[in-house]
Write an enzyme that holds these catalytic residues in place. Structure first.
Site, PDB file in Angstrom:
ATOM      1  N   TYR A 170       0.800  -1.225   0.000  1.00 41.54           N
ATOM      2  CA  TYR A 170       0.000   0.000   0.000  1.00 41.54           C
ATOM      3  C   TYR A 170       0.834   1.277   0.000  1.00 41.54           C
ATOM      4  CZ  TYR A 170      -3.757  -3.202   1.333  1.00 41.54           C
ATOM      5  OH  TYR A 170      -4.653  -4.232   1.359  1.00 41.54           O
ATOM      6  N   ILE A 171       2.113   1.186   0.240  1.00 38.25           N
ATOM      7  CA  ILE A 171       2.948   2.389   0.346  1.00 38.25           C
ATOM      8  C   ILE A 171       3.998   2.405  -0.768  1.00 38.25           C
ATOM      9  CG2 ILE A 171       2.608   2.790   2.803  1.00 38.25           C
ATOM     10  CD1 ILE A 171       5.074   1.212   3.405  1.00 38.25           C
TER      11      ILE A 171
END
Length: 376
Positions: A170-171
């Site tokens: 997600y990052i």
């Protein structure tokens, strides 16, 4: 018949070393090794009771095996996992992450999971350790993924509250301009084959800036550990200039979380320092904590204060954690309590004050060495 078979089967089995521990080595008192003939298994009842000897018990095959394996393991943990190199200030996992970012760099953000997968070509360990190490590097300045070397995008956790980072899928991240210009130089970088021989990885990343003191480091190896505290970037550059000009300089640690510092027991990187939270007075019966001691979060500090309240060590009635973008822990004092005495009690009985040890052990030419800040 079955008993005769069992008896003959036992007699044909060679003696086990574990039947008599004296077979491993001479007894510490200097007794001769026991001799066992093939086929003559010592009877369990006749075996003498083995008493633990004081000190070492000589040499033997099992001891030599354990010694060799333990030396191999400890050397690997010290040189390839836990201790940073003084040449570039990085641990192997950090160096491999930076090299992977350099290979994948096109100026745009890349999923951290992709970088982790690429780094596994060089780092023969789990993906979780690589992802955690990358997020720590990305938080080595302001937190929230805004680091000296890595520019992150997404939820990188919080240095203030201790909230963990999001999953690596997600990052995103990329190299900072500082890292691109000051870390990588093919002319000064030597390469060696990676663990399976398919790729080449850098031995060191010789930087123009003192990464080891800038980032700080801590690691626990076998038989030794290192603790290097972070320093202020501008002060490090000024010290570098003074070092080139052969002028004296003095450096003290500097922390992202703020607080106050006592360096009376600190000498050129060796010894310990005391760090304190910043506590301000508000109204007549309130105290506000606005800065944290290094190594604490708002959650851990609040827990420490609540524990002291239960033990009636501090005259605090209520605690409110109002931290958002900045630290703010509000303490309501008991009726009629003096604010100055309450501050003294907080420093004495909670984690508002703590000691940090500094022991800069680094790898110098591949060997562990205790160094001062000036030597580094």
């Amino acid at each position: 018949m079955s008993k005769d078979k069992d008896k003959s089967k036992k007699e044909s089995v060679p003696p086990s070393l574990f039947d008599n521990l004296d077979l491993f080595a001479d007894v510490a008192s200097g007794g001769a090794q026991a001799e066992v003939k093939q086929g003559d298994a010592p009877a369990a009842s006749a075996a003498p009771a083995v008493k633990p000897a004081a000190g070492l018990t000589g040499s033997g095959p099992m001891r030599e095996l354990f010694d060799f394996n333990f030396r191999q393991y400890s050397a690997y943990v010290i040189c390839s996992r836990a201790i940073p190199a003084v040449e570039d200030g990085l641990k192997p996992v950090q160096r491999r992450i930076m090299h992977s970012l350099w290979e994948k760099d096109d100026g745009r953000y890349t999923k951290v999971a992709n970088i982790v997968g690429h780094a596994m070509q060089y780092h023969p360990h789990g993906d979780a350790s690589i992802g955690d190490a990358l997020c720590v590097l990305a938080n080595k300045l302001w937190g929230e993924g805004k680091g000296y070397l890595i520019d992150g995008q997404g939820n990188y956790g919080s240095l203030l509250t201790g909230m963990p980072h999001a999953a690596t899928r997600y990052i995103e991240c990329r190299l900072t301009e500082l890292a691109r210009k000051e870390i990588f130089n093919k002319k000064t970088t030597s390469f060696v084959p990676n663990y399976d021989g398919r790729k080449e990885e850098p031995v060191y990343l010789p930087a123009k800036i003192p990464l080891l003191l800038m980032l700080g480091a801590d690691g626990i190896a076998v038989g030794l550990s290192t603790a290097i505290l972070p320093h202020n970037f501008i002060e490090l550059l000024e010290a570098e200039i003074a070092c080139i000009q052969k002028k004296p300089f003095q450096l003290y640690p500097d922390f992202q979380l703020g607080g106050t510092l006592d360096v009376s027991d600190y000498q050129d990187g060796l010894g310990k320092i005391k760090v304190r939270a910043k506590i301000e007075k508000e109204d007549k019966n309130k105290l506000i904590i606005t800065e944290l001691p290094w190594g604490e979060t708002t959650d851990s500090l609040a827990e420490s204060i609540e524990e002291a309240i239960k033990k009636k060590k501090v005259p605090v009635r209520k605690l409110h954690d109002l931290t958002n973008d900045a630290v703010k822990i509000e303490l309501e004092l008991q009726t009629g309590e003096n604010q100055e005495k309450a501050i003294v009690a907080l420093y004495a009985f909670t984690n508002c004050e703590k000691s940090l040890s500094s022991r800069p052990i680094v790898l110098d030419a591949g060997r562990p060495k205790l160094m001062t800040i000036t030597e580094i």
